[in-house]
Design a protein around this motif. Sequence first.
Motif, PDB file in Angstrom:
ATOM      1  N   LYS A  93       0.850  -1.192   0.000  1.00  0.00           N
ATOM      2  CA  LYS A  93       0.000   0.000   0.000  1.00  0.00           C
ATOM      3  C   LYS A  93       0.883   1.238   0.000  1.00  0.00           C
ATOM      4  O   LYS A  93       1.969   1.247   0.582  1.00  0.00           O
ATOM      5  N   ILE A  94       0.374   2.295  -0.649  1.00  0.00           N
ATOM      6  CA  ILE A  94       1.030   3.597  -0.614  1.00  0.00           C
ATOM      7  C   ILE A  94      -0.008   4.623  -0.199  1.00  0.00           C
ATOM      8  O   ILE A  94      -1.135   4.632  -0.702  1.00  0.00           O
ATOM      9  N   TYR A  95       0.374   5.444   0.761  1.00  0.00           N
ATOM     10  CA  TYR A  95      -0.525   6.483   1.267  1.00  0.00           C
ATOM     11  C   TYR A  95      -0.154   7.803   0.614  1.00  0.00           C
ATOM     12  O   TYR A  95       1.015   8.183   0.566  1.00  0.00           O
ATOM     13  N   ASN A  96      -1.156   8.529   0.123  1.00  0.00           N
ATOM     14  CA  ASN A  96      -0.963   9.841  -0.486  1.00  0.00           C
ATOM     15  C   ASN A  96      -1.539  10.891   0.458  1.00  0.00           C
ATOM     16  O   ASN A  96      -2.758  11.038   0.566  1.00  0.00           O
ATOM     17  N   ALA A  97      -0.663  11.626   1.133  1.00  0.00           N
ATOM     18  CA  ALA A  97      -1.110  12.628   2.103  1.00  0.00           C
ATOM     19  C   ALA A  97      -1.850  13.785   1.435  1.00  0.00           C
ATOM     20  O   ALA A  97      -2.622  14.473   2.093  1.00  0.00           O
ATOM     21  N   GLU A  98      -1.642  14.000   0.136  1.00  0.00           N
ATOM     22  CA  GLU A  98      -2.317  15.101  -0.539  1.00  0.00           C
ATOM     23  C   GLU A  98      -3.821  14.884  -0.643  1.00  0.00           C
ATOM     24  O   GLU A  98      -4.587  15.833  -0.558  1.00  0.00           O
ATOM     25  N   ASP A  99      -4.241  13.629  -0.843  1.00  0.00           N
ATOM     26  CA  ASP A  99      -5.683  13.361  -0.923  1.00  0.00           C
ATOM     27  C   ASP A  99      -6.184  12.510   0.241  1.00  0.00           C
ATOM     28  O   ASP A  99      -7.374  12.237   0.342  1.00  0.00           O
ATOM     29  N   GLY A 100      -5.274  12.098   1.123  1.00  0.00           N
ATOM     30  CA  GLY A 100      -5.662  11.341   2.311  1.00  0.00           C
ATOM     31  C   GLY A 100      -6.118   9.930   2.020  1.00  0.00           C
ATOM     32  O   GLY A 100      -6.800   9.324   2.846  1.00  0.00           O
ATOM     33  N   LYS A 101      -5.708   9.375   0.884  1.00  0.00           N
ATOM     34  CA  LYS A 101      -6.148   8.039   0.500  1.00  0.00           C
ATOM     35  C   LYS A 101      -4.980   7.079   0.372  1.00  0.00           C
ATOM     36  O   LYS A 101      -3.848   7.491   0.137  1.00  0.00           O
ATOM     37  N   THR A 102      -5.294   5.791   0.507  1.00  0.00           N
ATOM     38  CA  THR A 102      -4.309   4.724   0.395  1.00  0.00           C
ATOM     39  C   THR A 102      -4.618   3.916  -0.859  1.00  0.00           C
ATOM     40  O   THR A 102      -5.772   3.611  -1.144  1.00  0.00           O
ATOM     41  N   TYR A 103      -3.562   3.575  -1.600  1.00  0.00           N
ATOM     42  CA  TYR A 103      -3.691   2.860  -2.860  1.00  0.00           C
ATOM     43  C   TYR A 103      -2.858   1.580  -2.843  1.00  0.00           C
ATOM     44  O   TYR A 103      -1.863   1.502  -2.113  1.00  0.00           O
ATOM     45  N   SER A 104      -3.240   0.602  -3.670  1.00  0.00           N
ATOM     46  CA  SER A 104      -2.396  -0.582  -3.814  1.00  0.00           C
ATOM     47  C   SER A 104      -1.126  -0.154  -4.538  1.00  0.00           C
ATOM     48  O   SER A 104      -1.137   0.797  -5.327  1.00  0.00           O
ATOM     49  N   ALA A 105      -0.016  -0.846  -4.251  1.00  0.00           N
ATOM     50  CA  ALA A 105       1.264  -0.386  -4.783  1.00  0.00           C
ATOM     51  C   ALA A 105       2.205  -1.530  -5.121  1.00  0.00           C
ATOM     52  O   ALA A 105       2.085  -2.639  -4.588  1.00  0.00           O
ATOM     53  N   LYS A 106       3.143  -1.199  -5.995  1.00  0.00           N
ATOM     54  CA  LYS A 106       4.229  -2.105  -6.380  1.00  0.00           C
ATOM     55  C   LYS A 106       5.493  -1.270  -6.454  1.00  0.00           C
ATOM     56  O   LYS A 106       5.475  -0.141  -6.959  1.00  0.00           O
ATOM     57  N   VAL A 107       6.599  -1.804  -5.942  1.00  0.00           N
ATOM     58  CA  VAL A 107       7.889  -1.129  -5.945  1.00  0.00           C
ATOM     59  C   VAL A 107       8.874  -2.023  -6.693  1.00  0.00           C
ATOM     60  O   VAL A 107       9.063  -3.177  -6.316  1.00  0.00           O
ATOM     61  N   THR A 108       9.491  -1.464  -7.746  1.00  0.00           N
ATOM     62  CA  THR A 108      10.415  -2.246  -8.568  1.00  0.00           C
ATOM     63  C   THR A 108      11.729  -1.492  -8.743  1.00  0.00           C
ATOM     64  O   THR A 108      11.756  -0.431  -9.374  1.00  0.00           O
ATOM     65  N   PRO A 109      12.826  -2.021  -8.186  1.00  0.00           N
ATOM     66  CA  PRO A 109      14.135  -1.411  -8.434  1.00  0.00           C
ATOM     67  C   PRO A 109      14.510  -1.547  -9.913  1.00  0.00           C
ATOM     68  O   PRO A 109      14.266  -2.576 -10.529  1.00  0.00           O
ATOM     69  N   VAL A 110      15.079  -0.465 -10.469  1.00  0.00           N
ATOM     70  CA  VAL A 110      15.561  -0.460 -11.847  1.00  0.00           C
ATOM     71  C   VAL A 110      17.021  -0.030 -11.773  1.00  0.00           C
ATOM     72  O   VAL A 110      17.306   1.155 -11.656  1.00  0.00           O
ATOM     73  N   GLY A 111      17.900  -0.997 -11.751  1.00  0.00           N
ATOM     74  CA  GLY A 111      19.306  -0.676 -11.550  1.00  0.00           C
ATOM     75  C   GLY A 111      19.533  -0.274 -10.097  1.00  0.00           C
ATOM     76  O   GLY A 111      18.673  -0.466  -9.239  1.00  0.00           O
ATOM     77  N   ALA A 112      20.689   0.306  -9.841  1.00  0.00           N
ATOM     78  CA  ALA A 112      21.052   0.650  -8.466  1.00  0.00           C
ATOM     79  C   ALA A 112      20.480   1.985  -8.011  1.00  0.00           C
ATOM     80  O   ALA A 112      20.395   2.236  -6.810  1.00  0.00           O
ATOM     81  N   ASN A 113      20.064   2.841  -8.951  1.00  0.00           N
ATOM     82  CA  ASN A 113      19.732   4.214  -8.579  1.00  0.00           C
ATOM     83  C   ASN A 113      18.350   4.686  -8.976  1.00  0.00           C
ATOM     84  O   ASN A 113      18.066   5.880  -8.905  1.00  0.00           O
ATOM     85  N   GLN A 114      17.490   3.769  -9.421  1.00  0.00           N
ATOM     86  CA  GLN A 114      16.127   4.154  -9.756  1.00  0.00           C
ATOM     87  C   GLN A 114      15.146   3.136  -9.205  1.00  0.00           C
ATOM     88  O   GLN A 114      15.461   1.949  -9.069  1.00  0.00           O
ATOM     89  N   LEU A 115      13.954   3.640  -8.908  1.00  0.00           N
ATOM     90  CA  LEU A 115      12.890   2.818  -8.350  1.00  0.00           C
ATOM     91  C   LEU A 115      11.600   3.191  -9.059  1.00  0.00           C
ATOM     92  O   LEU A 115      11.270   4.374  -9.145  1.00  0.00           O
ATOM     93  N   LYS A 116      10.903   2.219  -9.594  1.00  0.00           N
ATOM     94  CA  LYS A 116       9.577   2.462 -10.174  1.00  0.00           C
ATOM     95  C   LYS A 116       8.566   2.194  -9.067  1.00  0.00           C
ATOM     96  O   LYS A 116       8.544   1.115  -8.484  1.00  0.00           O
ATOM     97  N   VAL A 117       7.747   3.186  -8.760  1.00  0.00           N
ATOM     98  CA  VAL A 117       6.729   3.066  -7.721  1.00  0.00           C
ATOM     99  C   VAL A 117       5.373   3.274  -8.396  1.00  0.00           C
ATOM    100  O   VAL A 117       5.107   4.337  -8.938  1.00  0.00           O
ATOM    101  N   ARG A 118       4.557   2.223  -8.365  1.00  0.00           N
ATOM    102  CA  ARG A 118       3.241   2.280  -9.018  1.00  0.00           C
ATOM    103  C   ARG A 118       2.152   2.211  -7.966  1.00  0.00           C
ATOM    104  O   ARG A 118       2.148   1.317  -7.126  1.00  0.00           O
ATOM    105  N   GLY A 119       1.249   3.163  -8.013  1.00  0.00           N
ATOM    106  CA  GLY A 119       0.079   3.168  -7.135  1.00  0.00           C
ATOM    107  C   GLY A 119      -1.171   3.050  -7.977  1.00  0.00           C
ATOM    108  O   GLY A 119      -1.262   3.656  -9.047  1.00  0.00           O
ATOM    109  N   CYS A 120      -2.133   2.248  -7.512  1.00  0.00           N
ATOM    110  CA  CYS A 120      -3.337   1.993  -8.303  1.00  0.00           C
ATOM    111  C   CYS A 120      -4.590   2.154  -7.455  1.00  0.00           C
ATOM    112  O   CYS A 120      -4.649   1.661  -6.328  1.00  0.00           O
ATOM    113  N   VAL A 121      -5.599   2.842  -8.006  1.00  0.00           N
ATOM    114  CA  VAL A 121      -6.936   2.819  -7.426  1.00  0.00           C
ATOM    115  C   VAL A 121      -7.432   1.387  -7.586  1.00  0.00           C
ATOM    116  O   VAL A 121      -7.857   0.746  -6.648  1.00  0.00           O
ATOM    117  N   PHE A 122      -7.353   0.900  -8.800  1.00  0.00           N
ATOM    118  CA  PHE A 122      -7.485  -0.504  -9.180  1.00  0.00           C
ATOM    119  C   PHE A 122      -6.911  -0.602 -10.582  1.00  0.00           C
ATOM    120  O   PHE A 122      -6.919   0.370 -11.337  1.00  0.00           O
TER     121      PHE A 122
END
Length: 135
Positions: A93-122
């Motif tokens: 889960k990822i929480y967004n303080a701007e809208d006060g909502k929590t979304y499902s999430a996936k975190v994927t490292p891309v190499g040593a210095n980047q991270l793809k962070v995906r949040g979904c309503v659905f």
Amino acid sequence: MVFSVIGMALAAASPSADAAIGRWKTETRGGVVEIQRCGASICGRIVTSDKLRTEPDLKDANNSNAALRGRPIKGMLMLSGFTADGDAWTGGKIYNAEDGKTYSAKVTPVGANQLKVRGCVFVPLCKTQTWTRVR
């Protein structure tokens, strides 16, 4: 023999799920999130942002749960509940303080210095950001 050398090279090139551990600059609002191990999972806390630099005592005023609106944004848990899935972390889960909502999430490292962070309503209503490691 050639195949085993190629296999070892490919394994070395792909990041491990632990590559997500560290401090990351978000794509928006100068945010920095620290991700660490939380038991068998990972979790992430807000370290700073543009708004926190000007208002260090900023509260979670937009939380959909009125009882949580007085908690400080700084240090707040915003990533939680992930399961290791190969080189990624899924089911969290990822929480967004701007809208006060929590979304499902996936975190994927891309190499040593980047991270793809995906949040979904659905799925397929998702948004992906690329975060950059802070040195």
